[in-house]
Motif scaffolding. Structure first.
Motif, PDB file in Angstrom:
ATOM      1  N   ASN A 112       0.903  -1.185   0.155  1.00 19.18           N
ATOM      2  CA  ASN A 112      -0.453   0.137   0.201  1.00 19.18           C
ATOM      3  C   ASN A 112       0.629   0.980  -0.080  1.00 19.18           C
ATOM      4  OD1 ASN A 112      -3.077  -1.156  -0.355  1.00 19.18           O
ATOM      5  ND2 ASN A 112      -2.427  -1.654   1.762  1.00 19.18           N
ATOM      6  N   GLU A 116       0.106   3.743  -3.097  1.00 20.35           N
ATOM      7  CA  GLU A 116       0.078   5.943  -2.611  1.00 20.35           C
ATOM      8  C   GLU A 116       1.302   6.118  -3.349  1.00 20.35           C
ATOM      9  OE1 GLU A 116       0.296   8.256   1.709  1.00 20.35           O
ATOM     10  OE2 GLU A 116       0.640   6.330   1.633  1.00 20.35           O
ATOM     11  N   PHE A 124      -6.115   6.024   2.995  1.00 21.73           N
ATOM     12  CA  PHE A 124      -7.215   4.511   3.955  1.00 21.73           C
ATOM     13  C   PHE A 124      -8.395   5.053   4.497  1.00 21.73           C
ATOM     14  CE2 PHE A 124      -3.135   3.247   4.002  1.00 21.73           C
ATOM     15  CZ  PHE A 124      -3.087   1.828   3.800  1.00 21.73           C
ATOM     16  N   VAL A 143      -9.403   1.369   0.764  1.00 21.74           N
ATOM     17  CA  VAL A 143      -8.693   2.765   0.091  1.00 21.74           C
ATOM     18  C   VAL A 143      -9.620   3.636  -0.499  1.00 21.74           C
ATOM     19  CG1 VAL A 143      -6.683   1.366   0.447  1.00 21.74           C
ATOM     20  CG2 VAL A 143      -7.470   1.293  -1.832  1.00 21.74           C
TER      21      VAL A 143
END
Length: 199
Positions: A112, A116, A124, A143
């Motif tokens: 993650n 990002e 999130f 997300v």
């Protein structure tokens, strides 16, 4: 090689009636969302039970297909008749080196961090955590991010559940456009319908 892999995978899928989708080899089944469009390999379903893979063979198949295999995809609307973001459910199996749920959680957190960096407005809605699915430990997280297509911009929500098995994990991903419609209750019902048999 791809055609050989396809032949080897023929028996691992099974649909029982219209109610459940089951993959016997990995001990997984889930309720089918009624009225949704299914994307599947019909030849796969017609050739069930020709082979019986052990855990090692299944792991090797997953690794040989770039680390993952798509099992099934459900879309709420027919993609050929509907424009825009369609609520979607994707079920896959992916290779992992995680030996336990804590290892898988760390792996999810790291992936993650990478997501990002490449997805616009990645946030999130729910951070990765350990939950129970059919009395088994699993990872759950949610997300939000933006997708752009020409002049259009879509805010997406993605709810994910990762169920660790021996050498791989089952990924169940629920995707929809934020603010357009809300299928969260259906998604919750489907997660609660999952049945796992021990490997």
């Amino acid at each position: 090689m791809k055609s050989l892999l396809f032949l080897l995978l023929l028996p691992i899928f099974s649909v029982f009636g219209q109610d459940r989708f089951e993959v016997e080899n990995i001990g997984f089944s889930i309720q089918v969302p009624k009225g949704w469009t299914i994307s599947e390999e019909k030849e796969v379903l017609e050739n069930i039970k020709k082979f019986d893979f052990n855990t090692k063979q299944l792991n090797e198949l997953i690794v040989s297909d770039r680390g993952g295999l798509n099992l099934v995809t459900y879309t709420k609307y027919n993609p050929k008749k509907y424009a825009g973001i369609i609520p979607t459910i994707k079920i896959r199996v992916l290779n992992t080196n995680a030996k336990n749920i804590e290892d898988l959680l760390k792996s999810v957190e790291m992936s993650n961090v990478e997501a990002e960096k490449v997805l616009d407005d990645f946030t999130f809605a729910k951070k990765p955590s350990v939950v129970k699915i059919s009395k088994n430990d699993a990872i759950s997280f949610s997300v939000n991010f933006k997708l752009k297509n020409a002049n259009n911009e879509y805010k997406i929500n993605s709810d994910s559940y990762y169920i660790l098995r021996k050498g791989y994990y089952i990924s169940i991903n629920f995707i929809e456009q934020l603010g357009k419609e809300d299928n969260s209750e259906l998604f919750k019902t489907l997660v609660e319908s999952i049945i796992l048999r021990n490997q």
